[in-house]
Scaffold this motif. Structure first.
Motif, PDB file in Angstrom:
ATOM      1  N   PRO A  29       0.826  -1.200   0.000  1.00  0.00           N
ATOM      2  CA  PRO A  29       0.000   0.000   0.000  1.00  0.00           C
ATOM      3  C   PRO A  29       0.862   1.252   0.000  1.00  0.00           C
ATOM      4  N   THR A  30       0.339   2.300  -0.607  1.00  0.00           N
ATOM      5  CA  THR A  30       1.081   3.554  -0.612  1.00  0.00           C
ATOM      6  C   THR A  30       0.919   4.222   0.743  1.00  0.00           C
ATOM      7  N   PRO A  31       1.987   4.769   1.299  1.00  0.00           N
ATOM      8  CA  PRO A  31       1.878   5.398   2.613  1.00  0.00           C
ATOM      9  C   PRO A  31       0.996   6.649   2.533  1.00  0.00           C
ATOM     10  N   LYS A  32       0.098   6.800   3.506  1.00  0.00           N
ATOM     11  CA  LYS A  32      -0.795   7.953   3.524  1.00  0.00           C
ATOM     12  C   LYS A  32      -0.157   9.097   4.298  1.00  0.00           C
ATOM     13  N   LYS A  33      -0.460  10.299   3.836  1.00  0.00           N
ATOM     14  CA  LYS A  33       0.079  11.484   4.505  1.00  0.00           C
ATOM     15  C   LYS A  33      -0.683  11.683   5.810  1.00  0.00           C
ATOM     16  N   ARG A  34       0.040  11.911   6.868  1.00  0.00           N
ATOM     17  CA  ARG A  34      -0.596  12.117   8.170  1.00  0.00           C
ATOM     18  C   ARG A  34      -1.152  13.524   8.256  1.00  0.00           C
ATOM     19  N   THR A  35      -2.288  13.649   8.937  1.00  0.00           N
ATOM     20  CA  THR A  35      -2.933  14.943   9.117  1.00  0.00           C
ATOM     21  C   THR A  35      -2.552  15.486  10.488  1.00  0.00           C
ATOM     22  N   SER A  36      -2.203  16.761  10.535  1.00  0.00           N
ATOM     23  CA  SER A  36      -1.860  17.364  11.828  1.00  0.00           C
ATOM     24  C   SER A  36      -3.140  17.587  12.632  1.00  0.00           C
ATOM     25  N   ILE A  37      -2.985  17.790  13.929  1.00  0.00           N
ATOM     26  CA  ILE A  37      -4.139  17.972  14.814  1.00  0.00           C
ATOM     27  C   ILE A  37      -4.920  19.238  14.462  1.00  0.00           C
ATOM     28  N   PRO A  38      -4.278  20.399  14.231  1.00  0.00           N
ATOM     29  CA  PRO A  38      -5.069  21.577  13.842  1.00  0.00           C
ATOM     30  C   PRO A  38      -5.796  21.386  12.505  1.00  0.00           C
ATOM     31  N   GLN A  39      -5.155  20.723  11.557  1.00  0.00           N
ATOM     32  CA  GLN A  39      -5.796  20.479  10.269  1.00  0.00           C
ATOM     33  C   GLN A  39      -6.991  19.538  10.453  1.00  0.00           C
ATOM     34  N   PHE A  40      -6.842  18.510  11.287  1.00  0.00           N
ATOM     35  CA  PHE A  40      -7.934  17.597  11.574  1.00  0.00           C
ATOM     36  C   PHE A  40      -9.103  18.343  12.208  1.00  0.00           C
ATOM     37  N   ALA A  41      -8.816  19.226  13.186  1.00  0.00           N
ATOM     38  CA  ALA A  41      -9.870  19.987  13.859  1.00  0.00           C
ATOM     39  C   ALA A  41     -10.607  20.894  12.881  1.00  0.00           C
ATOM     40  N   SER A  42      -9.887  21.516  11.957  1.00  0.00           N
ATOM     41  CA  SER A  42     -10.553  22.383  10.981  1.00  0.00           C
ATOM     42  C   SER A  42     -11.419  21.557  10.027  1.00  0.00           C
ATOM     43  N   GLN A  43     -10.992  20.351   9.674  1.00  0.00           N
ATOM     44  CA  GLN A  43     -11.804  19.483   8.830  1.00  0.00           C
ATOM     45  C   GLN A  43     -13.075  19.045   9.556  1.00  0.00           C
ATOM     46  N   VAL A  44     -12.945  18.764  10.851  1.00  0.00           N
ATOM     47  CA  VAL A  44     -14.115  18.384  11.642  1.00  0.00           C
ATOM     48  C   VAL A  44     -15.106  19.542  11.707  1.00  0.00           C
ATOM     49  N   ARG A  45     -14.607  20.770  11.939  1.00  0.00           N
ATOM     50  CA  ARG A  45     -15.496  21.941  11.977  1.00  0.00           C
ATOM     51  C   ARG A  45     -16.185  22.145  10.633  1.00  0.00           C
ATOM     52  N   ALA A  46     -15.454  21.956   9.535  1.00  0.00           N
ATOM     53  CA  ALA A  46     -16.038  22.117   8.200  1.00  0.00           C
ATOM     54  C   ALA A  46     -17.146  21.093   7.964  1.00  0.00           C
ATOM     55  N   GLU A  47     -16.942  19.857   8.389  1.00  0.00           N
ATOM     56  CA  GLU A  47     -17.977  18.835   8.247  1.00  0.00           C
ATOM     57  C   GLU A  47     -19.161  19.119   9.162  1.00  0.00           C
ATOM     58  N   ALA A  48     -18.894  19.638  10.364  1.00  0.00           N
ATOM     59  CA  ALA A  48     -19.986  19.930  11.306  1.00  0.00           C
ATOM     60  C   ALA A  48     -20.874  21.051  10.780  1.00  0.00           C
ATOM     61  N   ARG A  49     -20.310  21.972   9.997  1.00  0.00           N
ATOM     62  CA  ARG A  49     -21.115  23.046   9.411  1.00  0.00           C
ATOM     63  C   ARG A  49     -22.095  22.525   8.376  1.00  0.00           C
TER      64      ARG A  49
END
Length: 97
Positions: A29-49
């Motif tokens: 499998p190709t290695p996946k890029k890890r997401t930083s904690i602030p980037q993860f939190a902003s993605q969660v907020r975007a989905e929650a909207r």
């Protein structure tokens, strides 16, 4: 029994064995890029909207429909249970005579 032939009349070629190194490289499998904690939190907020909450009226109507379906299911299973109990009593009474 005769073996089936291809339309050309020849036997089909068997696959050549793969080289071990190439098979491993293709299946890895190709290695996946890890997401930083602030980037993860902003993605969660975007989905929650994107969440659309039901209105009070929709919640009330859905709750009433669930209650009605529970009552209908209760009556159905009570009738089935009563009918099976009645039939089993009749069958057992026949065997007791």
């Amino acid at each position: 029994m005769a073996k089936a032939k291809t339309p050309s009349g020849r036997r089909p070629q068997t696959a050549q064995p793969a080289i071990a190194g190439s098979a491993v490289a293709a299946d890895a499998p190709t290695p996946k890029k890890r997401t930083s904690i602030p980037q993860f939190a902003s993605q969660v907020r975007a989905e929650a909207r994107k969440i659309v909450w039901p209105s009070r009226k929709e919640t009330w109507i859905t709750s009433v429909m669930v209650f009605i379906m529970v009552v209908v299911a209760t009556i159905f299973f009570w009738i089935v249970d009563y009918g099976l109990a009645f039939l089993s009593r009749i069958i057992l009474a026949i065997g007791a005579q």
